[in-house]
Design an enzyme around this catalytic site. Structure first.
Site, PDB file in Angstrom:
ATOM      1  CE  LYS A   1      15.413  27.126  56.394  1.00  0.00           C
ATOM      2  NZ  LYS A   1      15.514  25.852  55.762  1.00  0.00           N
TER       3      LYS A   1
ATOM      4  CD  GLU B   1      10.517  22.710  57.952  1.00  0.00           C
ATOM      5  OE1 GLU B   1      10.743  23.907  57.700  1.00  0.00           O
ATOM      6  OE2 GLU B   1      10.994  21.787  57.264  1.00  0.00           O
TER       7      GLU B   1
HETATM    8  N1  LIG Z   1      12.860  23.574  48.342  1.00  0.00           N
HETATM    9  C1  LIG Z   1      12.772  24.176  49.527  1.00  0.00           C
HETATM   10  O1  LIG Z   1      11.701  24.230  50.155  1.00  0.00           O
HETATM   11  C2  LIG Z   1      13.953  24.817  50.166  1.00  0.00           C
HETATM   12  C3  LIG Z   1      15.243  24.560  49.716  1.00  0.00           C
HETATM   13  N2  LIG Z   1      16.306  25.147  50.334  1.00  0.00           N
HETATM   14  C4  LIG Z   1      17.671  24.883  49.910  1.00  0.00           C
HETATM   15  O2  LIG Z   1      17.942  25.669  48.740  1.00  0.00           O
HETATM   16  C5  LIG Z   1      18.886  24.977  47.904  1.00  0.00           C
HETATM   17  C6  LIG Z   1      18.263  24.783  46.529  1.00  0.00           C
HETATM   18  O3  LIG Z   1      17.057  24.061  46.720  1.00  0.00           O
HETATM   19  P1  LIG Z   1      15.999  23.865  45.523  1.00  0.00           P
HETATM   20  O4  LIG Z   1      15.899  25.085  44.683  1.00  0.00           O
HETATM   21  O5  LIG Z   1      14.787  23.312  46.177  1.00  0.00           O
HETATM   22  O6  LIG Z   1      16.723  22.716  44.692  1.00  0.00           O
HETATM   23  P2  LIG Z   1      16.456  22.304  43.168  1.00  0.00           P
HETATM   24  O7  LIG Z   1      16.918  20.894  43.064  1.00  0.00           O
HETATM   25  O8  LIG Z   1      15.073  22.642  42.772  1.00  0.00           O
HETATM   26  O9  LIG Z   1      17.447  23.270  42.340  1.00  0.00           O
HETATM   27  C7  LIG Z   1      18.849  23.175  42.417  1.00  0.00           C
HETATM   28  C8  LIG Z   1      19.397  23.747  41.116  1.00  0.00           C
HETATM   29  O10 LIG Z   1      20.814  23.823  41.223  1.00  0.00           O
HETATM   30  C9  LIG Z   1      21.364  23.394  39.979  1.00  0.00           C
HETATM   31  N3  LIG Z   1      22.722  22.969  40.225  1.00  0.00           N
HETATM   32  C10 LIG Z   1      23.150  21.859  40.869  1.00  0.00           C
HETATM   33  N4  LIG Z   1      24.479  21.840  40.936  1.00  0.00           N
HETATM   34  C11 LIG Z   1      24.915  22.973  40.303  1.00  0.00           C
HETATM   35  C12 LIG Z   1      26.194  23.520  40.034  1.00  0.00           C
HETATM   36  N5  LIG Z   1      27.322  22.903  40.459  1.00  0.00           N
HETATM   37  N6  LIG Z   1      26.259  24.674  39.357  1.00  0.00           N
HETATM   38  C13 LIG Z   1      25.142  25.299  38.930  1.00  0.00           C
HETATM   39  N7  LIG Z   1      23.903  24.828  39.152  1.00  0.00           N
HETATM   40  C14 LIG Z   1      23.793  23.687  39.849  1.00  0.00           C
HETATM   41  C15 LIG Z   1      20.441  22.296  39.493  1.00  0.00           C
HETATM   42  O11 LIG Z   1      20.559  22.098  38.086  1.00  0.00           O
HETATM   43  C16 LIG Z   1      19.088  22.877  39.891  1.00  0.00           C
HETATM   44  O12 LIG Z   1      18.520  23.676  38.873  1.00  0.00           O
HETATM   45  C17 LIG Z   1      19.194  23.671  48.633  1.00  0.00           C
HETATM   46  O13 LIG Z   1      20.331  23.832  49.446  1.00  0.00           O
HETATM   47  C18 LIG Z   1      17.962  23.447  49.499  1.00  0.00           C
HETATM   48  O14 LIG Z   1      18.208  22.629  50.606  1.00  0.00           O
HETATM   49  C19 LIG Z   1      16.139  26.041  51.369  1.00  0.00           C
HETATM   50  C20 LIG Z   1      14.887  26.333  51.824  1.00  0.00           C
HETATM   51  C21 LIG Z   1      13.699  25.740  51.280  1.00  0.00           C
HETATM   52  O1  LIG Z   2      14.541  23.811  54.473  1.00  0.00           O
HETATM   53  C1  LIG Z   2      13.461  23.450  54.043  1.00  0.00           C
HETATM   54  C2  LIG Z   2      12.189  23.862  54.676  1.00  0.00           C
HETATM   55  O2  LIG Z   2      12.416  24.725  55.742  1.00  0.00           O
HETATM   56  C3  LIG Z   2      13.446  22.579  52.841  1.00  0.00           C
HETATM   57  O3  LIG Z   2      12.147  22.291  52.397  1.00  0.00           O
HETATM   58  C4  LIG Z   2      14.250  21.335  53.061  1.00  0.00           C
HETATM   59  O4  LIG Z   2      14.483  20.729  51.821  1.00  0.00           O
HETATM   60  C5  LIG Z   2      13.592  20.377  53.990  1.00  0.00           C
HETATM   61  O5  LIG Z   2      14.322  19.211  53.942  1.00  0.00           O
HETATM   62  P1  LIG Z   2      14.318  18.095  55.094  1.00  0.00           P
HETATM   63  O6  LIG Z   2      12.893  17.647  55.203  1.00  0.00           O
HETATM   64  O7  LIG Z   2      15.263  17.066  54.590  1.00  0.00           O
HETATM   65  O8  LIG Z   2      14.824  18.740  56.342  1.00  0.00           O
END
Ligand SMILES: NC(=O)C1=CN([C@@H]2O[C@H](COP(=O)(O)OP(=O)(O)OC[C@H]3O[C@@H](n4cnc5c(N)ncnc54)[C@H](O)[C@@H]3O)[C@@H](O)[C@H]2O)C=CC1
Ligand SMILES: O=C(CO)[C@H](O)[C@H](O)COP(=O)(O)O
Length: 299
Positions: free
Chosen positions: A169, A176
């Site tokens: 990833k 990307e």
């Molecule tokens: N947004 C995206 O496009 C993508 C995100 N990711 C990854 O997925 C993961 C989550 O990303 P998102 O959903 O976008 O983040 P987000 O910020 O929308 O959600 C994270 C959630 O985790 C909760 N949280 C934080 N610490 C916590 C804890 N100790 N215990 C329980 N809940 C906790 C927060 O309250 C929040 O609801 C990250 O590692 C991110 O890098 C992976 C692929 C794509």
């Molecule tokens: O994993 C991703 C997309 O594939 C997430 O959107 C990620 O948060 C991208 O973050 P960054 O621009 O810091 O690499």
């Protein structure tokens, strides 16, 4: 299957909803009570804490973490560990560093799967692409859940030993960055160049049969349609960068030249200087909203 999901933000809620839609039972926890309420409205059983979530799962616990990479993963595992044994499986679906995942796999009693997740919130309906590392038996045990969260059986696979899912990833994200940079530079030349072009029309035409068609190019088309051919007030500030930095660090360690990925990363850093003004950076800023619903920086 019964699944515990911890972390119910943009991505975690999708894991919950896709599992429920596929007939799985979900127990959900987040530090934010509103996020837990949203998951409960969708049909999940709310948990009050990590310990409560663990108590509500039977033997052979199956747990999906979707919290921010870093301290939140370690804190969650610290709370979970007293409740776990060798028959349990924990999946980290976030963007953790592969070395941290390999370390966590060693440290926990449960089988630990590192799962790179691609597709972003915008890909919720289609399902995600999942790149998974860790023990084979645990991957097999989680396959019904992976089938539900991914686009289907072809949307996930086991990459290899612990760490390999997040390693793949990480490199995915480096690619990307370079693709976004290439589209940005091409559209910048078209925008500043000899003809008065409608960039939405260019992107639409390219998306219909051209060699360079792709989802990112569809997001370019969407950006020009929604913001205008000059991208309106979208700023030339591109946030993020951790996964691209890791990719470049790993390439240096392996002595593999990755000039395109490095250049794309340094463009992001360059965009943070005041008044950098480049169109390619403004498009990259808007594309991060397209695929990840990351906030658009505006002038
Ligand atoms: N947004 C995206 O496009 C993508 C995100 N990711 C990854 O997925 C993961 C989550 O990303 P998102 O959903 O976008 O983040 P987000 O910020 O929308 O959600 C994270 C959630 O985790 C909760 N949280 C934080 N610490 C916590 C804890 N100790 N215990 C329980 N809940 C906790 C927060 O309250 C929040 O609801 C990250 O590692 C991110 O890098 C992976 C692929 C794509
Ligand atoms: O994993 C991703 C997309 O594939 C997430 O959107 C990620 O948060 C991208 O973050 P960054 O621009 O810091 O690499």
């Amino acid at each position: 299957m019964q699944l515990g999901v911890i972390g119910l933000g943009r991505m975690g809620q999708i894991v919950v909803e896709r599992c429920l839609a596929d007939g799985h039972e979900v127990v959900a926890f987040d530090l934010d009570p509103e996020a837990v309420a949203t998951a409960a409205d969708a049909g999940a059983t709310p948990a009050e804490s990590v310990a409560d979530l663990a108590d509500r799962l039977g033997d052979e616990k199956r747990i999906w973490l979707m919290v921010p990479a870093g301290d939140a993963v370690d804190a969650t595992l610290d709370d979970l560990d007293p409740h776990l044994d060798g028959e349990d499986v924990v999946v980290d679906g976030g963007n953790s560093h592969f070395e941290a995942s390999a370390r966590r796999a060693e440290a926990t009693d449960a089988a630990y799967l590192d799962c790179g997740t691609s597709g972003g919130p915008a890909g919720a309906e289609l399902g995600f692409s999942l790149m998974i590392g860790g023990p084979e038996w645990a991957y097999e045990a989680m396959t019904p859940v992976f089938d539900a969260v991914a686009t289907g059986p072809a949307g996930h696979d086991r990459m290899g030993a612990s760490g390999s899912g997040h390693y793949v990833k990480m490199v995915h994200n480096g690619v990307e960055y370079a693709l976004m940079q290439a589209y940005g530079e091409g559209f910048e030349l078209l925008h500043e160049g000899r003809y008065d072009l409608d960039l939405e029309a260019v992107a639409r035409t390219w998306n219909n049969g051209a060699v360079i068609r792709s989802w990112l190019l569809e997001l370019c088309e969407e950006a020009f349609r929604e913001e205008g051919t000059d991208l309106g007030d979208v700023a030339d500030h591109v946030a993020g960068g951790s996964t691209g930095t890791w990719t470049v660090q790993e390439a240096l360690e392996q002595e593999i030249p990755v000039p395109l990925i490095y250049q794309a990363l340094s463009e992001r850093f360059g965009s943070r200087a005041p008044e950098s003004g480049r169109f390619s950076r403004r498009l990259a800023n808007r594309l991060r909203y397209g695929f990840g619903r990351h906030e658009v920086q505006r002038d």
